[in-house]
Design a protein around this motif. Structure first.
Motif, short mmCIF file in Angstrom:
data_model
loop_
_atom_site.label_atom_id
_atom_site.label_comp_id
_atom_site.label_asym_id
_atom_site.label_seq_id
_atom_site.Cartn_x
_atom_site.Cartn_y
_atom_site.Cartn_z
N GLU A 132 3.98 -0.65 72.56
CA GLU A 132 4.70 -1.93 72.47
C GLU A 132 6.16 -1.79 72.93
O GLU A 132 6.72 -2.71 73.53
CB GLU A 132 4.65 -2.47 71.04
CG GLU A 132 3.28 -2.95 70.59
CD GLU A 132 2.32 -1.81 70.29
OE1 GLU A 132 1.10 -2.07 70.28
OE2 GLU A 132 2.79 -0.68 70.10
N GLU A 133 6.75 -0.63 72.64
CA GLU A 133 8.14 -0.40 73.04
C GLU A 133 8.25 -0.27 74.56
O GLU A 133 9.21 -0.76 75.16
CB GLU A 133 8.68 0.86 72.36
CG GLU A 133 8.82 0.73 70.85
CD GLU A 133 9.22 2.03 70.17
OE1 GLU A 133 10.05 1.97 69.25
OE2 GLU A 133 8.73 3.10 70.58
N VAL A 134 7.27 0.39 75.16
CA VAL A 134 7.27 0.53 76.62
C VAL A 134 7.11 -0.84 77.27
O VAL A 134 7.81 -1.18 78.23
CB VAL A 134 6.12 1.46 77.08
CG1 VAL A 134 6.08 1.54 78.61
CG2 VAL A 134 6.30 2.85 76.51
N LEU A 135 6.19 -1.65 76.73
CA LEU A 135 5.96 -2.99 77.28
C LEU A 135 7.21 -3.86 77.11
O LEU A 135 7.56 -4.64 78.00
CB LEU A 135 4.77 -3.65 76.58
CG LEU A 135 3.40 -3.00 76.86
CD1 LEU A 135 2.33 -3.63 75.97
CD2 LEU A 135 3.03 -3.15 78.33
N ALA B 144 -1.19 -3.83 79.78
CA ALA B 144 -1.18 -3.33 78.39
C ALA B 144 -2.43 -2.51 78.10
O ALA B 144 -2.36 -1.44 77.48
CB ALA B 144 -1.06 -4.49 77.41
N ILE B 145 -3.58 -2.98 78.58
CA ILE B 145 -4.85 -2.26 78.38
C ILE B 145 -4.81 -0.93 79.14
O ILE B 145 -5.17 0.13 78.60
CB ILE B 145 -6.04 -3.12 78.86
CG1 ILE B 145 -6.21 -4.34 77.95
CG2 ILE B 145 -7.33 -2.28 78.89
CD1 ILE B 145 -7.21 -5.35 78.46
N PHE B 146 -4.35 -0.96 80.37
CA PHE B 146 -4.25 0.24 81.20
C PHE B 146 -3.33 1.27 80.55
O PHE B 146 -3.66 2.45 80.44
CB PHE B 146 -3.72 -0.15 82.59
CG PHE B 146 -3.23 1.01 83.41
CD1 PHE B 146 -4.12 1.92 83.98
CD2 PHE B 146 -1.86 1.18 83.65
CE1 PHE B 146 -3.66 2.99 84.75
CE2 PHE B 146 -1.40 2.24 84.42
CZ PHE B 146 -2.30 3.15 84.96
N LEU B 147 -2.17 0.81 80.10
CA LEU B 147 -1.19 1.69 79.48
C LEU B 147 -1.76 2.36 78.22
O LEU B 147 -1.62 3.57 78.03
CB LEU B 147 0.07 0.91 79.13
CG LEU B 147 1.26 1.69 78.55
CD1 LEU B 147 1.76 2.72 79.56
CD2 LEU B 147 2.38 0.74 78.16
N ALA B 148 -2.42 1.56 77.38
CA ALA B 148 -3.00 2.09 76.14
C ALA B 148 -4.06 3.14 76.45
O ALA B 148 -4.13 4.19 75.79
CB ALA B 148 -3.61 0.95 75.33
N GLU B 149 -4.89 2.89 77.45
CA GLU B 149 -5.95 3.83 77.83
C GLU B 149 -5.37 5.16 78.31
O GLU B 149 -5.84 6.23 77.94
CB GLU B 149 -6.83 3.23 78.92
CG GLU B 149 -7.73 2.10 78.44
CD GLU B 149 -8.49 1.44 79.58
OE1 GLU B 149 -9.43 0.68 79.29
OE2 GLU B 149 -8.14 1.69 80.76
N GLN B 150 -4.32 5.07 79.13
CA GLN B 150 -3.72 6.29 79.70
C GLN B 150 -2.98 7.11 78.64
O GLN B 150 -2.96 8.34 78.69
CB GLN B 150 -2.78 5.95 80.85
CG GLN B 150 -3.44 5.23 82.02
CD GLN B 150 -4.70 5.93 82.51
OE1 GLN B 150 -4.73 7.15 82.67
NE2 GLN B 150 -5.77 5.16 82.72
N ILE B 151 -2.38 6.44 77.68
CA ILE B 151 -1.71 7.15 76.58
C ILE B 151 -2.76 7.80 75.68
O ILE B 151 -2.62 8.95 75.26
CB ILE B 151 -0.83 6.18 75.76
CG1 ILE B 151 0.38 5.73 76.60
CG2 ILE B 151 -0.35 6.85 74.47
CD1 ILE B 151 1.25 4.68 75.92
N GLU B 152 -3.85 7.07 75.43
CA GLU B 152 -4.90 7.58 74.55
C GLU B 152 -5.61 8.81 75.14
O GLU B 152 -5.92 9.76 74.42
CB GLU B 152 -5.94 6.47 74.29
CG GLU B 152 -6.99 6.86 73.26
CD GLU B 152 -7.96 5.73 72.96
OE1 GLU B 152 -9.06 6.02 72.46
OE2 GLU B 152 -7.61 4.56 73.21
N LYS C 267 2.28 10.63 78.60
CA LYS C 267 2.81 11.21 77.36
C LYS C 267 4.19 10.63 77.10
O LYS C 267 5.07 10.70 77.96
CB LYS C 267 2.89 12.73 77.48
CG LYS C 267 1.55 13.42 77.67
CD LYS C 267 1.74 14.91 77.86
CE LYS C 267 0.42 15.67 77.87
NZ LYS C 267 -0.57 15.14 78.79
N THR C 268 4.38 10.04 75.93
CA THR C 268 5.68 9.46 75.60
C THR C 268 5.85 9.41 74.09
O THR C 268 4.87 9.28 73.35
CB THR C 268 5.82 8.03 76.18
OG1 THR C 268 7.06 7.47 75.76
CG2 THR C 268 4.69 7.13 75.72
N THR C 269 7.10 9.55 73.66
CA THR C 269 7.38 9.46 72.23
C THR C 269 7.52 8.00 71.80
O THR C 269 7.58 7.69 70.61
CB THR C 269 8.69 10.20 71.89
OG1 THR C 269 9.75 9.66 72.69
CG2 THR C 269 8.56 11.68 72.18
#
Length: 215
Positions: A166-169, A147-155, A160-162
């Motif tokens: 939380e929806e991805v997780l 979750a931390i990794f995903l948030a960092e990469q999106i930030e 890039k995702t619409t």
């Protein structure tokens, strides 16, 4: 009354827990009652209740067997600290989770994951056992790290995702739950399970890479 030796008590508790796991492998955990475990264990009701006051104490014992191990922590940390691309880190991490699922299926089936789901859907029940649970499990560490990794990469714009994080997780959790509940999976040989889970993790990884590339 003679005092029960610690080793005798531990042996009896282990027998009860193994009986509980056999029951949980035959029916959904939310349907399992102490009576089922008493009958499966072959002990008297008083004999079982001497070691476990209720079904939640049995479930907590099972959950605590899955305490975070240093090897799992090191494996997860090594992936995220590596110089691989975010996409490669994503793929490697999903396969670590796949290996963990395979290991769980070949030992105690999907019991651990079913218990996590049981308590996550019932916050009040979770609150009553929280103090008895070991601080962090392998699965919890994997989920939190990802979750931390995903948030960092999106930030930072690498993913890039619409969809919301939380929806991805949630999507991943649903997919993983599906892997665990495939008919007769636990009856297959361990190498067959490993091949099947690995293929399905590849499908998930490919889908997520496209999703997180904005496709």
């Amino acid at each position: 009354m003679p005092k029960v030796k610690p080793e005798h008590a531990e042996r009896k508790k282990a027998e009860i827990v193994e009986a509980a796991k056999r029951v949980c492998n035959r029916k959904p955990v939310y349907e399992v009652a102490m009576r089922d475990i008493v009958l499966e264990s072959g002990m008297s009701q008083g004999g079982v209740y001497k070691y476990f006051a209720n079904i939640d104490e049995v479930f907590v014992f099972i959950l605590n067997e899955e305490t975070l191990t240093s090897s799992m922590k090191e494996k997860a940390d090594a992936i995220f600290q590596s110089k691989e691309t975010p996409v490669k880190k994503l793929d490697n991490f999903l396969h670590v989770i796949g290996q963990h699922i395979t290991s769980s299926i070949t030992t105690d089936g999907s019991i651990y994951y079913e218990l996590i789901s049981l308590y996550s859907k019932d916050p009040q029940r979770l609150e009553t056992v929280k103090g008895q649970l070991n601080e962090v499990s392998n699965l919890q560490y994997l989920q939190t790290s990802f979750a931390i990794f995903l948030a960092e990469q999106i930030e930072n714009g690498m993913f890039k995702t619409t969809m919301q994080k939380e929806e991805v997780l949630s999507l991943i959790e649903v997919y993983m739950t599906g892997l665990l509940h495939q008919p007769d999976l636990s009856l297959k040989a361990s190498d067959e399970i490993n091949v099947q889970i690995s293929k399905q993790i590849n499908v998930l990884s490919t889908a997520l890479q496209k999703l997180l590339a904005g496709e």
